[in-house]
Design an enzyme around this catalytic site. Structure first.
Site, PDB file in Angstrom:
ATOM      1  N   CYS A   9       0.823  -1.200   0.000  1.00 34.46           N
ATOM      2  CA  CYS A   9       0.000   0.000   0.000  1.00 34.46           C
ATOM      3  C   CYS A   9       0.865   1.260   0.000  1.00 34.46           C
ATOM      4  O   CYS A   9       1.987   1.261   0.497  1.00 34.46           O
ATOM      5  CB  CYS A   9      -0.955   0.048   1.176  1.00 34.46           C
ATOM      6  SG  CYS A   9      -2.012  -1.382   1.360  1.00 34.46           S
ATOM      7  N   ARG A  62       5.417  -0.779  -4.441  1.00 37.95           N
ATOM      8  CA  ARG A  62       5.010  -1.472  -3.226  1.00 37.95           C
ATOM      9  C   ARG A  62       3.888  -2.477  -3.489  1.00 37.95           C
ATOM     10  O   ARG A  62       3.608  -3.323  -2.656  1.00 37.95           O
ATOM     11  CB  ARG A  62       4.555  -0.457  -2.173  1.00 37.95           C
ATOM     12  CG  ARG A  62       5.681   0.443  -1.701  1.00 37.95           C
ATOM     13  CD  ARG A  62       5.158   1.579  -0.842  1.00 37.95           C
ATOM     14  NE  ARG A  62       4.638   1.116   0.425  1.00 37.95           N
ATOM     15  CZ  ARG A  62       5.365   0.939   1.527  1.00 37.95           C
ATOM     16  NH1 ARG A  62       6.654   1.158   1.495  1.00 37.95           N
ATOM     17  NH2 ARG A  62       4.801   0.548   2.644  1.00 37.95           N
ATOM     18  N   TRP A  89      -3.467  -2.498  -1.348  1.00 41.14           N
ATOM     19  CA  TRP A  89      -3.212  -3.916  -1.578  1.00 41.14           C
ATOM     20  C   TRP A  89      -4.164  -4.667  -0.668  1.00 41.14           C
ATOM     21  O   TRP A  89      -4.077  -4.589   0.550  1.00 41.14           O
ATOM     22  CB  TRP A  89      -1.761  -4.238  -1.253  1.00 41.14           C
ATOM     23  CG  TRP A  89      -1.290  -5.586  -1.678  1.00 41.14           C
ATOM     24  CD1 TRP A  89      -0.926  -5.983  -2.930  1.00 41.14           C
ATOM     25  CD2 TRP A  89      -1.090  -6.736  -0.839  1.00 41.14           C
ATOM     26  NE1 TRP A  89      -0.507  -7.296  -2.926  1.00 41.14           N
ATOM     27  CE2 TRP A  89      -0.602  -7.785  -1.653  1.00 41.14           C
ATOM     28  CE3 TRP A  89      -1.274  -6.982   0.522  1.00 41.14           C
ATOM     29  CZ2 TRP A  89      -0.302  -9.047  -1.158  1.00 41.14           C
ATOM     30  CZ3 TRP A  89      -0.982  -8.248   1.023  1.00 41.14           C
ATOM     31  CH2 TRP A  89      -0.499  -9.260   0.180  1.00 41.14           C
ATOM     32  N   ASN A  94      -2.827   1.743   6.115  1.00 44.60           N
ATOM     33  CA  ASN A  94      -2.033   0.556   5.804  1.00 44.60           C
ATOM     34  C   ASN A  94      -2.018  -0.322   7.042  1.00 44.60           C
ATOM     35  O   ASN A  94      -1.763   0.165   8.148  1.00 44.60           O
ATOM     36  CB  ASN A  94      -0.596   0.928   5.438  1.00 44.60           C
ATOM     37  CG  ASN A  94      -0.494   1.632   4.109  1.00 44.60           C
ATOM     38  OD1 ASN A  94      -1.472   1.729   3.373  1.00 44.60           O
ATOM     39  ND2 ASN A  94       0.692   2.128   3.799  1.00 44.60           N
ATOM     40  N   GLY A  95      -2.246  -1.624   6.868  1.00 47.51           N
ATOM     41  CA  GLY A  95      -2.212  -2.533   8.002  1.00 47.51           C
ATOM     42  C   GLY A  95      -3.496  -3.325   8.120  1.00 47.51           C
ATOM     43  O   GLY A  95      -4.273  -3.448   7.167  1.00 47.51           O
ATOM     44  N   GLU A 149      17.089 -18.844  -4.058  1.00 50.21           N
ATOM     45  CA  GLU A 149      16.851 -17.477  -4.521  1.00 50.21           C
ATOM     46  C   GLU A 149      16.565 -17.449  -6.018  1.00 50.21           C
ATOM     47  O   GLU A 149      15.689 -16.698  -6.487  1.00 50.21           O
ATOM     48  CB  GLU A 149      18.049 -16.586  -4.171  1.00 50.21           C
ATOM     49  CG  GLU A 149      17.949 -15.150  -4.662  1.00 50.21           C
ATOM     50  CD  GLU A 149      16.796 -14.364  -4.056  1.00 50.21           C
ATOM     51  OE1 GLU A 149      16.515 -13.270  -4.576  1.00 50.21           O
ATOM     52  OE2 GLU A 149      16.182 -14.840  -3.080  1.00 50.21           O
ATOM     53  N   LYS A 153      13.133 -15.955  -7.604  1.00 47.29           N
ATOM     54  CA  LYS A 153      13.083 -14.883  -8.603  1.00 47.29           C
ATOM     55  C   LYS A 153      12.223 -15.302  -9.788  1.00 47.29           C
ATOM     56  O   LYS A 153      11.416 -14.520 -10.294  1.00 47.29           O
ATOM     57  CB  LYS A 153      14.498 -14.524  -9.090  1.00 47.29           C
ATOM     58  CG  LYS A 153      15.335 -13.762  -8.095  1.00 47.29           C
ATOM     59  CD  LYS A 153      14.940 -12.314  -7.936  1.00 47.29           C
ATOM     60  CE  LYS A 153      14.028 -12.038  -6.779  1.00 47.29           C
ATOM     61  NZ  LYS A 153      14.411 -12.363  -5.446  1.00 47.29           N
ATOM     62  N   GLU A 190       8.478 -15.508  -8.795  1.00 45.04           N
ATOM     63  CA  GLU A 190       7.914 -14.195  -8.481  1.00 45.04           C
ATOM     64  C   GLU A 190       7.492 -13.435  -9.728  1.00 45.04           C
ATOM     65  O   GLU A 190       6.423 -12.825  -9.752  1.00 45.04           O
ATOM     66  CB  GLU A 190       8.951 -13.342  -7.731  1.00 45.04           C
ATOM     67  CG  GLU A 190       9.092 -13.630  -6.257  1.00 45.04           C
ATOM     68  CD  GLU A 190      10.097 -12.713  -5.607  1.00 45.04           C
ATOM     69  OE1 GLU A 190       9.763 -12.124  -4.575  1.00 45.04           O
ATOM     70  OE2 GLU A 190      11.219 -12.570  -6.129  1.00 45.04           O
ATOM     71  N   HIS A 239      16.354 -38.455  -3.051  1.00 40.92           N
ATOM     72  CA  HIS A 239      15.337 -38.624  -2.017  1.00 40.92           C
ATOM     73  C   HIS A 239      13.985 -38.052  -2.445  1.00 40.92           C
ATOM     74  O   HIS A 239      13.194 -37.628  -1.599  1.00 40.92           O
ATOM     75  CB  HIS A 239      15.806 -37.979  -0.714  1.00 40.92           C
ATOM     76  CG  HIS A 239      17.081 -38.574  -0.190  1.00 40.92           C
ATOM     77  ND1 HIS A 239      17.113 -39.739   0.543  1.00 40.92           N
ATOM     78  CD2 HIS A 239      18.372 -38.181  -0.335  1.00 40.92           C
ATOM     79  CE1 HIS A 239      18.363 -40.034   0.845  1.00 40.92           C
ATOM     80  NE2 HIS A 239      19.150 -39.099   0.322  1.00 40.92           N
ATOM     81  N   LYS A 261       5.950  -4.920  -2.071  1.00 41.44           N
ATOM     82  CA  LYS A 261       7.370  -4.733  -1.789  1.00 41.44           C
ATOM     83  C   LYS A 261       7.679  -4.908  -0.310  1.00 41.44           C
ATOM     84  O   LYS A 261       8.612  -5.600   0.059  1.00 41.44           O
ATOM     85  CB  LYS A 261       7.811  -3.337  -2.244  1.00 41.44           C
ATOM     86  CG  LYS A 261       9.305  -3.076  -2.084  1.00 41.44           C
ATOM     87  CD  LYS A 261      10.127  -4.024  -2.934  1.00 41.44           C
ATOM     88  CE  LYS A 261      11.603  -3.752  -2.815  1.00 41.44           C
ATOM     89  NZ  LYS A 261      12.393  -4.762  -3.531  1.00 41.44           N
TER      90      LYS A 261
END
Length: 647
Positions: A2, A27, A75, A101-102, A513, A517, A520, A536, A642
């Protein structure tokens, strides 16, 4: 997540707010809105689902103006991304608005209470509760004022919206009373048509900053939203409430006690937050990594002596010597950095390291150890889970350090020392330069711990510092040499449905990572796996359609590195024997591996503990080019934000 931008000043309000919201698009958001007041029309709102361009179209079709205002990009946490659920949210009168926000965790109980008192709700959000609570506080104050003046009628159930213009308390007092009733996390901005040229902001959890310009004042959820107007910033702390007027900013705690502004001068150049000719912010930030790595080491290492300098730490050398372990807590990409940091610290400083997801740490009832040192790794310094983990560590008696990109953020304020990553603003949601800067900071910390604890010699320190100083130029070499190759690989593999990333030892976090990436930004399912675990279970996935990215690098001067490399070659042969398609990350001049795999991406030689910084760059580029070829929104992937400021 947000974005908030508020403004009071001589400039036209709407362009300032919309421009600021655009600079906070990184964000993540799914709707946008703006409210302005201070004109004959009273308080006016414009909102739209989707991107800011939709809001701009609404404003163009039905213009608004005023002397002060506030905007928001949302968001979704409560309610679908619709115009109705977009911020700002109004009270019953329509003369007061809130952005938030929250999460308000007790919103259902508050909603039932307010509904019983005559309030009418029109959205599915928790935020609307805040507007109605403030309205009720104003109404209750007005009623009490009438009682005290002997003018109270017998009718005590007067609808709250009849009293809003007769209040006998200022808006900030109503906000102050309201925040005491909220459970959860919030950064809010409030304005009322009845109190011209006043913005009220309060914080408990998610970030909020106040900007002080020349005769103008700003509220934002993050620095880039207002950096083009001022570099003088006060970071609101938890429990702080600010009142912005044309005459300045007044700061108090939630109980009304006056506080002093702590103004920091932001050193970022605003141009750093622009694309600078790159197609996407992510590509720009990938290419900024040599600079970010250099800046993270600047002033912290001596090439003459090999000594590491970490100033302003409130943890003494004796406490480092007596530490029983390092407890790392982080989320997402920062967690991957922490995993790599575990190898660095244990190898160099011979100090045990635990690495937890910050979101899990406090829920596993960790064992108290005051001699353990907590290490929080966070790009924003405002990640809710990481803050919660830090407070759990502090409550159990541990001192905490932070590796963070934002000076003055919540985590850095509560830590006993911070190693800033100096990466500059990272706009792309998928982290790149912040990650390599974190790896750099972790290596510097590992060296410092090793020197303090006497686990490496002066000659070893000097050699490692020299090697660290060469990393930025080696990253530049990687950027120049592999970009076109990654573009060609994207042509071949962009239609794949799944990817597997493999690595051993310190290279396993880089496999994780690389997979993160890719998933995402391209929305391809990808997994990172320890190469030794292939037998395994994951071997069952391998067929001629599965690309397998394998990190097969080695430091020829490190026997353990060579051993891991040899075992990784065996894993590659397992894959190719089952018709899997291998893309290997290997060291320049490695001819052996070329005969085993379909594609090889080569990087320069470096010591084992520094190779991850080089290895991740081609993985970032590969993910980027695959996502571009698939037509994905690289900078703002769907459903992601973000800075995750709620649990």
């Amino acid at each position: 997540m947000c974005g908030i931008v508020g403004y009071i000043g001589p400039k036209p309000v709407v362009p300032v707010i919309v421009e600021g919201l655009r600079r906070l698009e990184y964000r993540g958001y799914d709707s946008a809105g703006i409210a302005v007041a201070g004109n004959s029309a009273g308080l006016e709102l414009r909102r739209a689902p989707g991107k800011l361009v939709n809001l701009e179209a609404v404003i163009a079709a039905n213009p608004i103006s005023g002397t002060f205002g506030i905007g928001h990009t949302r968001w979704a946490t409560h309610g679908r991304p619709t115009e109705e659920n977009a911020h700002p949210h109004r009270d019953c009168t329509g003369s007061l608005v809130v952005v938030h926000n929250g999460i308000v965790e007790n919103y259902l109980a508050l909603k039932h209470e307010l509904t019983a008192r005559g309030h009418i709700f029109v959205t599915e959000t928790d935020t609307e509760i805040i507007a109605h609570l403030i309205e009720q506080e104003l109404a209750d104050a007005a009623k009490n004022g009438k009682q005290n003046n002997g003018r109270h009628s017998e009718r005590s159930e007067e609808p709250p919206h009849f009293a809003n213009d007769a209040t006998n308390i200022p808006l900030e007092e109503a906000v102050r009373r309201t925040v005491h009733r909220l459970t959860g996390a919030f950064a809010i901005g409030v304005l009322s048509a009845h109190e011209p040229n006043k913005l009220v902001a309060a914080r408990m959890g998610p970030p909020a900053v106040i900007g002080l310009g020349d005769g103008e004042f700003f509220l934002a959820s993050d620095v880039p939203g207002i950096l083009h107007h001022t570099r003088n910033i006060h970071f609101l702390a938890d429990g702080e409430l600010a009142v912005l007027t044309p005459h300045g900013v007044t700061l108090t705690d939630f109980d009304g006690h006056p506080l002093h502004l702590k103004i920091q001068r932001i050193q970022w150049d605003p141009i750093q937050a622009e694309k600078a000719g790159y197609k996407h912010f992510m590509l720009k930030e990938i290419n900024e990594q040599p600079r970010a790595i250099r800046d993270t080491t600047l002033g912290r290492i001596s090439l003459d002596t090999g000594k590491v300098f970490l100033d302003n730490l409130q943890i003494t050398e004796q406490e480092f010597k007596q530490a029983t372990q390092i407890s790392i807590a982080a989320c997402g990409t920062s967690w991957h950095a922490g995993l790599a940091g575990k190898f660095m610290i244990e190898r160099l400083a011979r100090l045990p390291v635990d690495v937890d997801y910050a979101s899990e740490y406090r829920y596993r009832d960790p064992i108290s150890d005051p001699a353990a040192i907590g290490l929080l790794i966070t790009q924003s310094g405002e990640t809710a889970d990481t803050i919660a983990a830090q407070r759990e560590l502090i409550a159990k008696g541990s001192k905490t350090l932070a590796i963070c990109n934002v000076v003055g953020s919540a985590v850095t304020r509560e830590a006993q020392g911070t190693i800033t990553t100096n990466a500059g603003p990272e706009i792309g949601v998928a982290s790149t330069k912040a990650f390599t800067a974190q790896l750099t900071a972790l290596f510097v910390l590992a060296l410092h711990l090793a020197q303090v604890r006497g686990t490496i010699t002066a000659d070893q320190s000097l050699r490692l510092v020299d090697e660290l100083s060469k990393v930025p130029s080696k990253v530049e070499d990687v950027l120049r040499s592999v970009d076109l190759q990654c573009q060609e690989l994207a042509k071949v593999f962009h239609t794949a449905n799944d990817f597997l990333f493999l690595g051993r030892g310190i290279h396993y976090p880089i496999a994780l990572e690389g997979a993160l990436k890719l998933k995402e930004i391209s929305y391809i399912h990808a997994e990172g796996y320890p190469a030794g675990e292939m037998k395994h279970g994951p071997n069952a996935l391998i067929d001629e359609t599965l690309p397998v990215v394998t990190i097969a690098t080695k430091d020829p001067n490190d026997p353990s590195s060579v051993l891991k490399y040899e075992k990784t070659l065996s894993n590659i042969q397992e894959v190719t024997a089952r018709s899997g398609r291998v893309i290997a990350i290997a060291i320049e001049g490695d001819e052996e591996i070329k005969h085993l795999v379909e594609h090889t991406i080569q990087i320069p030689q470096a010591p084992e503990l520094l190779l991850p910084i080089l290895e991740v760059v081609p993985l970032q580029l590969l993910a980027y080019h695959i996502a571009v070829r698939r037509g994905c929104d690289v900078d703002q992937p769907r459903n992601l934000a973000k800075s995750v400021t709620v649990e």
